[in-house]
Design a protein around this motif. Structure first.
Motif, PDB file in Angstrom:
ATOM      1  N   ALA A  40      -6.090 -44.084  -6.245  1.00  0.00           N
ATOM      2  CA  ALA A  40      -6.464 -42.629  -6.489  1.00  0.00           C
ATOM      3  C   ALA A  40      -5.095 -41.819  -6.526  1.00  0.00           C
ATOM      4  O   ALA A  40      -4.960 -40.986  -7.365  1.00  0.00           O
ATOM      5  CB  ALA A  40      -7.242 -42.248  -5.305  1.00  0.00           C
ATOM      6  N   PHE A  81     -14.898 -44.410   6.527  1.00  0.00           N
ATOM      7  CA  PHE A  81     -13.795 -43.751   5.690  1.00  0.00           C
ATOM      8  C   PHE A  81     -14.341 -42.360   4.962  1.00  0.00           C
ATOM      9  O   PHE A  81     -15.600 -42.627   4.448  1.00  0.00           O
ATOM     10  CB  PHE A  81     -13.298 -44.547   4.835  1.00  0.00           C
ATOM     11  CG  PHE A  81     -12.053 -44.031   3.841  1.00  0.00           C
ATOM     12  CD1 PHE A  81     -12.464 -43.369   2.686  1.00  0.00           C
ATOM     13  CD2 PHE A  81     -10.952 -43.908   4.457  1.00  0.00           C
ATOM     14  CE1 PHE A  81     -11.306 -42.987   2.023  1.00  0.00           C
ATOM     15  CE2 PHE A  81      -9.780 -43.434   3.899  1.00  0.00           C
ATOM     16  CZ  PHE A  81      -9.984 -42.716   2.403  1.00  0.00           C
ATOM     17  N   PHE A 118     -10.961 -37.065   1.846  1.00  0.00           N
ATOM     18  CA  PHE A 118      -9.945 -37.809   1.093  1.00  0.00           C
ATOM     19  C   PHE A 118      -9.643 -36.983  -0.227  1.00  0.00           C
ATOM     20  O   PHE A 118      -8.508 -36.590  -0.704  1.00  0.00           O
ATOM     21  CB  PHE A 118     -10.077 -39.076   0.961  1.00  0.00           C
ATOM     22  CG  PHE A 118      -8.971 -39.936   0.062  1.00  0.00           C
ATOM     23  CD1 PHE A 118      -9.204 -40.393  -0.994  1.00  0.00           C
ATOM     24  CD2 PHE A 118      -7.469 -40.076   0.443  1.00  0.00           C
ATOM     25  CE1 PHE A 118      -8.387 -40.978  -1.885  1.00  0.00           C
ATOM     26  CE2 PHE A 118      -6.790 -40.603  -0.274  1.00  0.00           C
ATOM     27  CZ  PHE A 118      -7.044 -41.011  -1.488  1.00  0.00           C
ATOM     28  N   PHE A 119     -10.686 -37.072  -1.069  1.00  0.00           N
ATOM     29  CA  PHE A 119     -10.867 -36.690  -2.443  1.00  0.00           C
ATOM     30  C   PHE A 119     -10.704 -35.349  -2.678  1.00  0.00           C
ATOM     31  O   PHE A 119     -10.108 -34.687  -3.591  1.00  0.00           O
ATOM     32  CB  PHE A 119     -11.997 -37.050  -3.251  1.00  0.00           C
ATOM     33  CG  PHE A 119     -11.903 -38.506  -3.954  1.00  0.00           C
ATOM     34  CD1 PHE A 119     -12.650 -39.586  -3.125  1.00  0.00           C
ATOM     35  CD2 PHE A 119     -10.885 -38.953  -4.682  1.00  0.00           C
ATOM     36  CE1 PHE A 119     -12.490 -40.969  -3.689  1.00  0.00           C
ATOM     37  CE2 PHE A 119     -10.643 -40.188  -4.986  1.00  0.00           C
ATOM     38  CZ  PHE A 119     -11.698 -41.120  -4.515  1.00  0.00           C
ATOM     39  N   LEU A 164      -6.861 -34.806  -2.006  1.00  0.00           N
ATOM     40  CA  LEU A 164      -6.103 -35.023  -3.058  1.00  0.00           C
ATOM     41  C   LEU A 164      -6.330 -34.310  -4.400  1.00  0.00           C
ATOM     42  O   LEU A 164      -5.140 -33.942  -5.013  1.00  0.00           O
ATOM     43  CB  LEU A 164      -6.363 -36.724  -3.273  1.00  0.00           C
ATOM     44  CG  LEU A 164      -5.575 -37.384  -4.233  1.00  0.00           C
ATOM     45  CD1 LEU A 164      -4.357 -37.554  -4.061  1.00  0.00           C
ATOM     46  CD2 LEU A 164      -6.249 -38.831  -4.736  1.00  0.00           C
ATOM     47  N   TYR A 183     -10.797 -50.050   0.783  1.00  0.00           N
ATOM     48  CA  TYR A 183     -10.302 -48.452   0.993  1.00  0.00           C
ATOM     49  C   TYR A 183      -8.707 -48.448   0.852  1.00  0.00           C
ATOM     50  O   TYR A 183      -8.323 -47.542   0.411  1.00  0.00           O
ATOM     51  CB  TYR A 183     -10.751 -47.964   2.304  1.00  0.00           C
ATOM     52  CG  TYR A 183     -12.130 -47.441   2.239  1.00  0.00           C
ATOM     53  CD1 TYR A 183     -13.076 -48.531   3.087  1.00  0.00           C
ATOM     54  CD2 TYR A 183     -12.714 -46.656   1.568  1.00  0.00           C
ATOM     55  CE1 TYR A 183     -14.425 -48.383   2.953  1.00  0.00           C
ATOM     56  CE2 TYR A 183     -14.204 -46.634   1.529  1.00  0.00           C
ATOM     57  CZ  TYR A 183     -15.088 -47.075   2.220  1.00  0.00           C
ATOM     58  OH  TYR A 183     -16.294 -47.065   2.493  1.00  0.00           O
ATOM     59  N   LEU A 201      -8.468 -48.224  -2.880  1.00  0.00           N
ATOM     60  CA  LEU A 201      -9.017 -46.993  -3.314  1.00  0.00           C
ATOM     61  C   LEU A 201      -7.798 -45.957  -3.070  1.00  0.00           C
ATOM     62  O   LEU A 201      -7.800 -45.195  -4.018  1.00  0.00           O
ATOM     63  CB  LEU A 201     -10.181 -46.419  -2.510  1.00  0.00           C
ATOM     64  CG  LEU A 201     -11.083 -45.336  -2.994  1.00  0.00           C
ATOM     65  CD1 LEU A 201     -11.730 -45.226  -4.312  1.00  0.00           C
ATOM     66  CD2 LEU A 201     -11.975 -44.787  -1.837  1.00  0.00           C
ATOM     67  N   VAL A 202      -7.355 -45.823  -1.911  1.00  0.00           N
ATOM     68  CA  VAL A 202      -6.673 -44.853  -1.589  1.00  0.00           C
ATOM     69  C   VAL A 202      -5.250 -44.954  -2.538  1.00  0.00           C
ATOM     70  O   VAL A 202      -4.704 -43.862  -3.207  1.00  0.00           O
ATOM     71  CB  VAL A 202      -6.162 -44.878  -0.113  1.00  0.00           C
ATOM     72  CG1 VAL A 202      -4.751 -44.213  -0.058  1.00  0.00           C
ATOM     73  CG2 VAL A 202      -7.088 -44.399   0.911  1.00  0.00           C
TER      74      VAL A 202
END
Lengths: 171, 494
Positions: free
Chosen positions: B214, A140, A145-146, A149, B207, B210-211
């Motif tokens: 977040a 992942f 992702f961050f 976001l 995960y 986590l997703v």
């Protein structure tokens, strides 16, 4: 290079082991340290005939010389060539039993069969799988992702603050 | 019938500014995110229980310990499942307690602060629970229980606050359909959680946590910067002022004689409005409001069934039919789809009739039938999905209505209108009682399933649905009576 009864390569990994005529009843507790060996000589030792589990991890072993009365670990099916000489027995060419056994349900889900030594098999994770019980696949990307976001949150917050809360009375 | 009322809606819609739209969407998505992180837990149950147990594979081949059996938190999958059920129960109990508290707190403190604090801190707790424990390889039963209790308390800040904010912006007119559509947020959250979890599950269950954590944290930040708690915050008139104005303009159409007497009390209430608007109602007073207790008890039974489906459906599907966890997750979405359509449609119908209880009663009776049908579902994904959607329609519909539109009705009824803040408290009471019912139900479901099998679980659900009808029967009788009277009066006047 040769060093006492060991044949080592440049990095110091054991490639050959000569243990003939050592009065060994069994290979001993430190034997697994030689799991990288390609050729091992154990003839002229009073070995007991239970060698099957002593060779866990010896996946490179291609030539094994044993006393006459001791069977090749894994039996005759685990080796390509078993030759009998006057004072020893030579097992040559370790076979990968995973292919020959042919049982598709051999390993748990996402596991695959791999050789673990002469006559031995183990289940490790199949290609692409890793982790406990091989449940995980791929990796992942936290950064992507961050990144997405964070930027989305920032832009929406600024937009909403500008259109909604800017005229709000202090509370 | 309220048809003339609806034709007036043209003027109503023109009164919905962009602020209304933003408030609708923000509260909708903030509750969706809270629900999504709850749903994540249900969707990864199979993976978590695999992570906590050693492998039960029984063949002669050698299984290296580090890969297959180094985790011994539970000796077998059955024990792990029992513990997961216990975690659900613990969560719901602390959620129920938290609801009672949060309702009271929300009515007294700034709703925006409470909501964003709840969302952000709950996100942190979920992160520690699911992701940090896996990264540090630290598995501990006590820690899981404590974290989940704290999570329940923090998540409970969500519902009372969002219902109160919606109640501040959207008045009585059209409340059924607006709230019906809005209460789809829980189901949308479930769908969102299911999609997020199943798409990230292949990388590891940590995960998935986590997703969702977040995204929920980000949502809390957005709420803090973008939510307007009530129209008064930017100087717009509140809904009571607008409703009084609207009623005045309607008056001349109905009874000319009564008009003079009614208009004076209206003006005096408006003056009191500005003076005593901040006074919050006490917990005991809120309980004593008419309709709160019967609806709370009915909701306890209904939420039990609704939440048991929510928590256990993926597990039931993979256990009973042998389907894969990710597939079962995707299929369980259909239950929520049914719930969304049910909530909106039934809200609309109850708006037209201007009565809620008869609509609920009919839907619940049909729900019993659909439960029977679902329990006998064949091992076919399409038929199962269809039956699931139908069941969701008949159970999720009333559930959504009671927790949103009816709570708003109860918290803004004429008895307390304009003189006290009761909306969040009443919502907290109704939802809190519902959650206690759901919590007790979780424990019972895992107990019944362990000892008697899934069929008896469905019989239990049917019993609970019948109890729901029982608890609101006095209200049903009264509302049907007044509907018949209204029809009789109209027939007589024609």
């Amino acid at each position: 290079m040769l060093h006492a009864r060991c044949c080592l390569n440049q990095k110091g990994i054991i490639l050959g082991l000569d243990l003939q005529n050592c009065s060994l009843k069994d290979p001993g507790p430190n034997f697994p340290q030689a799991h990288t060996a390609v050729i091992i000589d154990l003839q002229a030792n009073p070995l007991k005939d239970e060698l099957a589990n002593a060779f866990h991890g010896f996946i490179q072993l291609q030539t094994l010389i044993l006393p006459q009365d001791v069977n090749c670990p894994g039996g005759i099916n685990a080796w390509n060539n078993v030759t009998f000489y006057i004072n020893n027995q030579t097992c040559q060419g370790q076979r990968n039993l995973c292919n020959s056994t042919g049982d598709p349900e051999m390993c748990p889900e996402n596991g695959s069969c791999a050789p673990d030594g002469p006559g031995l098999m183990q289940c490790i994770c199949a290609d692409g799988f890793h982790g406990y019980k091989c449940m995980r696949q791929g990796s992942f990307s936290l950064l992507v992702f961050f990144g997405i976001l964070g930027s989305t949150t920032l832009s929406i917050s600024i937009l909403l603050w500008g259109t909604q809360r800017r005229k709000a009375k202090a509370s | 019938m309220a048809w003339p009322h609806i034709f007036q809606r043209g003027t109503l819609l023109s009164r919905f500014s962009h602020h209304h739209v933003v408030v609708f969407l923000l509260t909708f998505f903030s509750y969706s995110l809270l629900h999504a992180s709850r749903k994540t837990f249900s969707n990864v149950k199979v993976s978590i229980s695999k992570q906590w147990t050693p492998s039960a594979f029984n063949k002669s081949i050698e299984l290296p310990v580090e890969i297959w059996s180094s985790n011994h938190l539970f000796p077998s999958a059955e024990e792990a499942t029992l513990f997961l059920g216990t975690l659900d129960t613990i969560f719901l109990f602390s959620y129920a307690v938290g609801l009672f508290i949060s309702g009271i707190v929300g009515d007294r403190l700034n709703l925006r602060w409470v909501l964003s604090f709840g969302m952000c801190s709950s996100a942190l707790v979920v992160f520690v629970f699911g992701t940090l424990t896996e990264w540090l390889r630290f598995y501990n039963k006590g820690l899981y229980c404590c974290l989940w209790i704290v999570n329940g308390l923090l998540q409970s800040t969500g519902w009372p606050c969002v219902v109160a904010v919606m109640g501040n912006w959207f008045g009585k007119a059209g409340r059924g359909v607006v709230f019906g559509l809005w209460s789809a947020c829980a189901s949308v959250g479930n769908i969102l959680g299911a999609c997020l979890a199943s798409s990230v599950l292949q990388y590891g269950y940590e995960y998935a946590f986590l997703v969702t954590a977040a995204v929920q944290f980000a949502g809390g930040i957005i709420i803090f910067f973008g939510l307007l708690v009530s129209p008064e915050e930017i100087g717009l008139p509140g809904i009571e002022a607008e409703e009084n104005f609207e009623e005045d303009s309607h008056r001349p159409l109905i009874n000319g004689a009564d008009n003079e007497d009614e208009s004076e009390p209206n003006y005096s209430i408006q003056e009191d409005d500005t003076a005593s608007q901040v006074k919050a109602i006490s917990f005991y007073q809120a309980c004593c409001l008419p309709g709160v207790i019967p609806y709370s008890l009915a909701y306890a039974c209904l939420k039990l069934v609704n939440y048991s489906f929510f928590f256990w459906l993926p597990f039931y599907l993979s256990n009973n039919f042998g389907w894969k966890e990710a597939e079962a997750d995707k299929l369980s979405i259909w239950y929520d789809v049914g719930g969304i359509i049910g909530g909106t449609l039934q809200g609309f119908i109850s708006d037209v009739l201007q009565k809620r209880a008869p609509v609920l009663a009919l839907s619940l009776l049909l729900a019993v039938g659909s439960l029977v049908g679902y329990s006998r579902s064949p091992d076919d994904k399409s038929i199962n999905a269809l039956l699931m959607a139908v069941t969701g329609f008949f159970i999720g519909g009333p559930s959504n209505m009671i927790s949103s539109a009816i709570s708003a009705d109860l918290g803004r009824q004429e008895l307390i209108q304009g003189s006290s803040e009761a909306l969040a408290t009443v919502t907290g009471i109704v939802d809190g009682t519902g959650s206690i019912g759901a919590a007790v139900g979780q424990y019972l479901v895992s107990l019944i399933q362990d000892n008697l099998g899934w069929m008896w679980v469905f019989y239990f659900f049917i019993l609970m649905t019948s109890c729901t009808i029982l608890f609101i029967s006095p209200l049903i009788v009264r509302e049907i009576g007044s509907l018949l009277q209204r029809r009789q009066a109209r027939i007589l006047s024609e």
